[in-house]
Motif scaffolding. Structure first.
Motif, short mmCIF file in Angstrom:
data_model
loop_
_atom_site.label_atom_id
_atom_site.label_comp_id
_atom_site.label_asym_id
_atom_site.label_seq_id
_atom_site.Cartn_x
_atom_site.Cartn_y
_atom_site.Cartn_z
N UNK A 147 -35.57 -23.59 -28.54
CA UNK A 147 -35.45 -22.38 -29.38
C UNK A 147 -36.24 -21.19 -28.83
N UNK A 148 -36.96 -21.36 -27.75
CA UNK A 148 -37.80 -20.28 -27.24
C UNK A 148 -36.95 -19.13 -26.67
N UNK A 149 -37.41 -17.90 -26.91
CA UNK A 149 -36.75 -16.70 -26.40
C UNK A 149 -37.52 -16.23 -25.17
N UNK A 150 -36.97 -16.52 -23.98
CA UNK A 150 -37.68 -16.17 -22.75
C UNK A 150 -37.88 -14.67 -22.59
N UNK A 151 -37.02 -13.87 -23.21
CA UNK A 151 -37.15 -12.42 -23.10
C UNK A 151 -38.44 -11.88 -23.69
N UNK A 152 -39.08 -12.64 -24.56
CA UNK A 152 -40.33 -12.18 -25.17
C UNK A 152 -41.45 -12.00 -24.15
N UNK A 153 -41.45 -12.82 -23.10
CA UNK A 153 -42.58 -12.78 -22.17
C UNK A 153 -42.71 -11.43 -21.48
N UNK A 154 -41.59 -10.75 -21.23
CA UNK A 154 -41.62 -9.44 -20.57
C UNK A 154 -42.27 -8.38 -21.45
N UNK A 155 -42.37 -8.64 -22.75
CA UNK A 155 -42.96 -7.67 -23.68
C UNK A 155 -44.48 -7.79 -23.76
#
Length: 232
Positions: free
Chosen positions: A145-153
């Motif tokens: 369920x993790x959203x990998x796009x969050x890390x760039x924020x």
């Protein structure tokens, strides 16, 4: 609800003052606001009571929550859950807290909700809005369920937290750290699932893998108040 509609209120499961148990502000006092409800069901969840539909809540407006938090006179306000980013009004609450007080606002999120709604606030209040983002590992049952796009924020004021319960978890944590360059982006913490893995095993794994920029951390609140789920 003092005449306010339900849509203008947020379901608060508990609010209290205690020390932060983990992350870069571990050991520092904070005013905690815990919201009810979560979109995940982790195997080791220690606040499952706050995720149940039957959880008793106070329906409070952003103004009421902010007024209470700022009256506590502590250097940090921690918005947690459950999952606080399920609340549409959370960015508004964070904005009010940042504009009215000199405190740091920390949002603890489970990694399965987008953190982008908070991005504009971070630019307007540099260094005062911090994200503690959990990355769920295989033993949680929620890794997919993790959203990998969050890390760039994420930035240097934020952190990523891994809670590991097995060798498989540690291998996955290492993969995520490397794939997303987390050790170059923000502080990274690895904590054990109590009773499932020895902290020494985590230390040994990180050393063997050359991930010595990560920090091993035990959850202070579980050491100080063992078995206590509320108000800590």
């Amino acid at each position: 609800m003092e005449g306010r509609s339900r849509s203008a209120a947020m379901p608060v499961a508990e609010r209290f003052v205690s020390i932060n148990g983990e992350g870069p502000r571990a050991g520092r006092f904070a005013a905690f606001v815990r919201f009810a409800g979560c979109n995940l069901s982790c195997s080791y969840c220690d606040t499952r009571w706050a995720c149940q539909p039957s959880c008793p809540v106070e329906q409070l407006s952003c103004d009421q929550i902010a007024r209470w938090a700022l009256e506590q006179g502590v250097p940090c306000v921690t918005l947690t859950g459950g999952e606080p980013l399920l609340q549409p009004l959370l960015p508004e609450l964070a904005r009010i807290l940042l504009e009215r007080g000199a405190c740091t606002v920390e949002v603890e999120t489970n990694g399965a909700c987008s953190v982008e709604p908070l991005a504009a606030l971070r630019a307007a209040h540099p260094g005062r809005l911090a994200l503690t983002l959990d990355c769920k590992l295989p033993s949680s049952g929620m890794a997919q369920r993790m959203l990998d796009g969050n890390y760039a924020c994420l930035g240097e004021a934020d952190c990523v937290k891994f809670v590991a319960g097995s060798e498989e978890d540690l291998v996955e944590a290492a993969r995520v750290m490397r794939e997303h360059g987390l050790l170059q982006r923000c502080p990274v913490y690895v904590s054990p699932v109590f009773g499932q893995i020895e902290p020494a095993d985590i230390v040994g794994f990180l050393q063997r893998e050359g991930l010595t920029g990560a920090r091993v951390q035990l959850q202070l609140h579980k050491l100080i108040w063992p078995g206590v789920e509320k108000g800590v």
